[in-house]
Design an enzyme around this catalytic site. Structure first.
Site, mmCIF file in Angstrom:
data_model
loop_
_atom_site.group_PDB
_atom_site.id
_atom_site.type_symbol
_atom_site.label_atom_id
_atom_site.label_comp_id
_atom_site.label_asym_id
_atom_site.label_seq_id
_atom_site.Cartn_x
_atom_site.Cartn_y
_atom_site.Cartn_z
ATOM 1 N N SER A 135 47.269 44.142 11.602
ATOM 2 C CA SER A 135 48.249 43.732 12.595
ATOM 3 C C SER A 135 47.902 42.351 13.162
ATOM 4 O O SER A 135 47.791 41.391 12.402
ATOM 5 C CB SER A 135 48.356 44.801 13.697
ATOM 6 O OG SER A 135 49.501 44.616 14.489
ATOM 7 N N TYR A 136 47.707 42.224 14.479
ATOM 8 C CA TYR A 136 47.394 40.899 15.034
ATOM 9 C C TYR A 136 46.093 40.363 14.444
ATOM 10 O O TYR A 136 45.934 39.155 14.248
ATOM 11 C CB TYR A 136 47.262 40.985 16.559
ATOM 12 C CG TYR A 136 47.646 39.705 17.283
ATOM 13 C CD1 TYR A 136 47.007 38.506 17.027
ATOM 14 C CD2 TYR A 136 48.662 39.701 18.228
ATOM 15 C CE1 TYR A 136 47.350 37.335 17.689
ATOM 16 C CE2 TYR A 136 49.024 38.543 18.899
ATOM 17 C CZ TYR A 136 48.368 37.361 18.625
ATOM 18 O OH TYR A 136 48.721 36.214 19.281
ATOM 19 N N TRP A 181 54.037 46.308 24.538
ATOM 20 C CA TRP A 181 52.856 45.581 24.042
ATOM 21 C C TRP A 181 52.384 44.546 25.053
ATOM 22 O O TRP A 181 51.194 44.455 25.343
ATOM 23 C CB TRP A 181 53.221 44.913 22.713
ATOM 24 C CG TRP A 181 52.133 44.142 22.043
ATOM 25 C CD1 TRP A 181 51.088 44.634 21.309
ATOM 26 C CD2 TRP A 181 51.992 42.712 22.014
ATOM 27 N NE1 TRP A 181 50.315 43.609 20.817
ATOM 28 C CE2 TRP A 181 50.842 42.421 21.239
ATOM 29 C CE3 TRP A 181 52.727 41.667 22.553
ATOM 30 C CZ2 TRP A 181 50.419 41.113 21.009
ATOM 31 C CZ3 TRP A 181 52.303 40.363 22.324
ATOM 32 C CH2 TRP A 181 51.170 40.098 21.554
ATOM 33 N N ASP A 271 56.124 51.292 8.183
ATOM 34 C CA ASP A 271 55.453 50.304 9.017
ATOM 35 C C ASP A 271 56.431 49.182 9.366
ATOM 36 O O ASP A 271 56.963 48.517 8.470
ATOM 37 C CB ASP A 271 54.252 49.756 8.247
ATOM 38 C CG ASP A 271 53.409 48.788 9.044
ATOM 39 O OD1 ASP A 271 53.820 48.399 10.152
ATOM 40 O OD2 ASP A 271 52.327 48.424 8.553
ATOM 41 N N HIS A 305 52.758 52.094 11.125
ATOM 42 C CA HIS A 305 51.875 50.977 11.464
ATOM 43 C C HIS A 305 50.477 51.471 11.843
ATOM 44 O O HIS A 305 49.498 50.771 11.660
ATOM 45 C CB HIS A 305 52.472 50.170 12.616
ATOM 46 C CG HIS A 305 51.792 48.859 12.859
ATOM 47 N ND1 HIS A 305 51.684 47.883 11.896
ATOM 48 C CD2 HIS A 305 51.185 48.347 13.968
ATOM 49 C CE1 HIS A 305 51.049 46.835 12.390
ATOM 50 N NE2 HIS A 305 50.736 47.090 13.637
#
Length: 583
Positions: A135-136, A181, A271, A305
Site C-alpha cells: 500500500s503506501y 484514512w 483489492d 486490500h
C-alpha cells in the site's frame, strides 16, 4: 563462551546503558530509532534488526508513514536479512514535515534513495538492498525507484495503484476510505508532530469516528469545505487537487522507463488498489534494463486490500488452495535476487492468478491473457428489471427493443457492502435485494462452466434527466442456493465519460453510450450458476454520490434526484462483454 555469545552479551550491556551498537551482531540484535541523515539535513529514524551470526547479509528496507514500530520483520530476519523499518519524513519518530500523495513534489524519492544507500553501508551488510511493503509502503518504493540508487537490487512493492486518479475519483475523493484514512489514521500523528490542538492518537480518533464523527463527515458537503482537522496541514494540498481532479501527481507509469530493477507485486481481485497491475505491464514493456523487463512477477489471489494470503475473504471460503504464505514468497524472491540462490524463481511464470469458482492457481505469460475470447451478453427485459425478482435477463441474442427506468436519489444512495475496516469484499448482494434503484439482468442457469478472466466491460446506452450523474455496473456470480457475490465492478461519472481532462455535461433525456471497464477478475462460473449484471447509480460511501447537477460537486452542496433510463434494443444495444477462456 563462544564469540557469538560474547558479542550478544556485549550488545545487551551496551543497550542497557543506552548506547546503540552498530558492529557485527548476533542473537537477533535490534537497534531502535537509529538516526538516518537525509541530504537536506533532516533526520529520519529507523529500527534495525540483525539476524544471528556474523554475516554479511543483504538488507531489506521498509519505509512507512504508519509507524515503524508496528512492523513485524521477524520472518525476514530469521531468513538471514538485516531489516530496516523507517518512519517516513514527518511521521512518528522521524523529523520533518509529512507530505501526502496529493502532492507532485515531495521528499519521498530522495529520502528513499538516501535510506537505501545508508542501509547498504550498515555494518554486516553485503551492500545489496531490497525494498518491500504494501500500500503506501509500496507507493514510497515506486517514488524512489526511478532515481536508481546503486545499491537497490530488487523491490517487492505490493498493492498500490498506478495513479492517484485510480485510487480516487472520478473527479473527487472516494469518501469512505479517504476520510477515515485521514481523520483516524494520519491526522492524529500530524497533530502530535506539530503540537496542534486536537486528538493525537489513532485509538481516540477511531473511537470518535465510530461514535458519530464518521457519519457526520461522510455526509458533509461540499468536500472543499471539510474542516481542517480532517486533513490538518495537508488540507491545502487536498483542496488543490479537488479543484483540478484531472491532475495526476504520481506519474508512476510514465517513470517505468527509468527503473532498472525487478518488482514482485502481490494483490487481490477485491483489492481497491489492484490497478498497480498497470505498472507490471509497463515495466515489462519499457523497463530500463533487461532484468527489469523480464524479472517482473505478478501474483493475484482472491483477496482484498488486507488479508492477502488468506483462504477466506469476508464470508467466502475459497478453499485451502487459496492460502499463500506471502512472506515466504517474498523471502524466496529476495533470496534469488539478493543472495543469488538458485531456487527456481527465474523459472516462474511472469503472472500467477487464482481462478475463483474453480478455486485453483494457474500460471500465465501475460496479463490479461491474450487467448481470451470475447463473449457478449445483451440486456433484455419487458421494462421491469428492477430488483432480482424483476424480468431482466442476459442473452447472447440481441433484443428488438426495450428499456428500463429507475430513480436515483443521492439522499438515499445504494449502500456499500464492505468490511468493518472499509475494504471491498466478495459481498453477498442479498441486503440490496429490495432496492428498486438497482436493475438486475441474469442468465438462465449455466449448463457448462464458463471462465471469465481479464477485464469485463459493460457498454451501456443510458439517458438521465440530470446534466450529470453516475452509472455503476456490477458482475455477480449467482449460486443455485441463491447466494450472489460480486466478482467485479466499475463505474463512470457522466461528465468525465470522455476523460477526466475533458468534462462534458449531459443533455437531459438524451441517450449516451458509456463504456464501463470493470475491475480485473478471474472467475469460473460453475454449471447451475447464473451470470448476473446489476446496473445502478451509487455505491456510497465507497464512491462519492453524484449530485445530479451541473455544478462542481466538490464545491457545491446541492443534491437533486435523477430519472435514469437504460436502453437495450434496436440501435442502442446495452451489453456485457466478457473475456472468456476456452476450456
Amino acid at each position: 563462551m563462544n564469540t557469538a555469545r560474547r558479542i550478544s552479551r556485549l550488545v545487551a550491556l551496551l543497550a542497557a546503558a543506552g548506547i546503540f551498537f552498530q558492529g557485527l551482531a548476533s542473537a537477533a540484535e535490534t537497534e531502535k530509532n537509529a538516526a538516518v541523515p537525509m541530504r537536506d539535513g533532516v533526520i529520519l529514524r529507523a529500527n534495525v534488526f540483525r539476524p544471528e551470526g556474523e554475516g554479511p547479509w543483504p538488507v531489506l528496507v521498509l519505509r512507512t508513514p504508519y509507524g515503524k514500530d508496528a512492523q513485524k520483520p521477524d520472518a525476514y530476519v530469521k531468513a538471514g536479512y538485516i531489516v530496516v523499518t523507517q518512519d517516513a519524513r514527518g511521521r512518528y519518530a522521524s523529523d520533518g514535515r509529512w507530505e501526502s500523495f496529493y502532492r507532485a513534489d515531495t521528499h519521498d524519492a530522495a529520502d528513499g534513495y538516501d535510506t537505501v544507500e545508508w542501509a547498504a553501508k550498515l555494518p554486516g551488510s553485503n551492500g545489496k538492498v531490497g525494498t518491500f511493503g504494501v500500500s503506501y509502503n509500496a507507493f514510497l518504493q515506486w517514488r524512489l525507484a526511478p532515481l536508481r540508487p546503486p545499491s537497490l537490487v530488487a523491490m517487492c512493492a505490493r498493492s498500490i495503484p498506478a495513479r492517484l486518479t485510480q485510487l480516487e475519483g472520478p473527479g473527487t475523493i472516494r469518501p469512505g476510505r479517504r476520510l477515515n484514512w485521514f481523520y483516524a489514521g494520519m491526522a492524529p500523528d500530524m497533530r502530535a508532530h506539530s503540537d496542534t490542538e486536537g486528538v493525537k492518537t489513532k485509538a481516540e480518533a477511531a473511537r470518535l469516528w465510530k461514535e458519530g464523527e464518521g457519519e457526520r463527515l461522510l455526509h458533509f458537503l461540499p468536500w472543499l469545505d471539510l474542516p481542517k482537522n480532517v486533513f490538518e496541514h495537508e488540507k491545502e494540498a487536498v483542496d488543490a487537487w479537488l479543484r483540478e481532479p484531472h491532475r495526476e501527481p504520481w506519474q508512476f507509469v510514465e517513470h517505468c522507463a527509468e527503473i532498472s530493477v525487478p518488482n514482485l507485486d502481490i494483490c487481490g481481485w477485491f483489492d481497491h488498489c489492484n490497478d498497480g497491475i498497470e505498472m507490471h505491464q509497463a515495466m515489462r514493456r519499457v523497463g530500463k534494463t533487461e532484468i527489469a523487463r523480464t524479472g517482473q512477477r505478478l501474483i493475484i489471489g482472491p483477496w482484498s486490500h488486507s488479508g492477502a494470503g488468506a483462504s477466506k475473504v469476508g464470508s467466502v471460503n475459497f478453499g485451502k488452495a487459496a492460502a499463500l504464505d506471502t512472506k515466504q514468497v517474498e523471502i524466496r524472491w529476495f533470496d534469488h535476487w539478493l543472495k543469488g540462490k538458485d531456487n527456481g524463481m527465474s523459472k516462474t511464470a511472469p503472472v500467477r492468478i487464482f481462478v475463483m469458482g474453480a478455486n485453483r492457481w494457474r500460471d500465465e505469460q501475460e496479463w490479461p491473457p491474450a487467448r481470451a475470447v470475447t463473449t457478449t451478453f445483451h440486456l433484455h427485459s419487458s421494462g421491469r428489471a428492477n430488483t432480482p425478482s424483476g424480468d431482466g435477463t442476459l442473452s447472447t441474442k440481441p433484443p428488438a427493443a426495450g428499456q428500463d427506468t429507475y430513480r436515483y436519489d443521492p439522499h438515499d444512495p445504494v449502500p456499500t457492502l464492505w468490511s468493518a475496516a472499509l475494504f471491498t469484499l466478495p459481498a453477498d448482494q442479498a441486503p440490496l435485494a429490495k432496492r428498486n434503484d438497482i436493475l438486475v439482468y441474469q442468465t438462465a442457469p449455466l449448463t457448462t462452466a464458463l471462465e471469465v478472466t481479464g477485464y469485463p466491460e459493460v457498454i451501456l446506452h443510458a439517458a438521465s434527466s440530470a446534466p450529470d450523474t453516475d452509472f455503476f455496473a456490477k458482475l455477480i456470480d449467482v449460486a443455485p442456493d441463491g447466494t450472489n457475490r460480486d466478482i467485479a465492478s466499475g463505474m463512470v461519472r457522466a461528465r468525465y465519460r470522455d476523460g477526466l481532462d475533458k468534462p462534458r455535461l449531459l443533455k437531459p433525456g438524451e441517450a449516451v453510450e458509456y463504456r464501463i471497464k470493470l475491475r480485473p477478475t478471474s472467475n469460473e462460473f460453475q454449471p447451475g450458476h447464473r451470470i448476473r449484471l446489476d446496473i445502478t447509480s451509487s455505491d456510497f460511501p465507497n464512491y462519492d454520490r453524484s449530485h445530479n447537477t451541473a455544478a462542481d460537486p466538490n464545491a457545491d452542496a446541492a443534491l437533486e434526484t435523477a430519472e435514469q433510463t437504460i436502453h437495450h434494443g434496436g440501435t442502442r444495444l446495452s451489453r456485457l462483454v466478457l473475456p472468456v477462456i476456452q476450456p
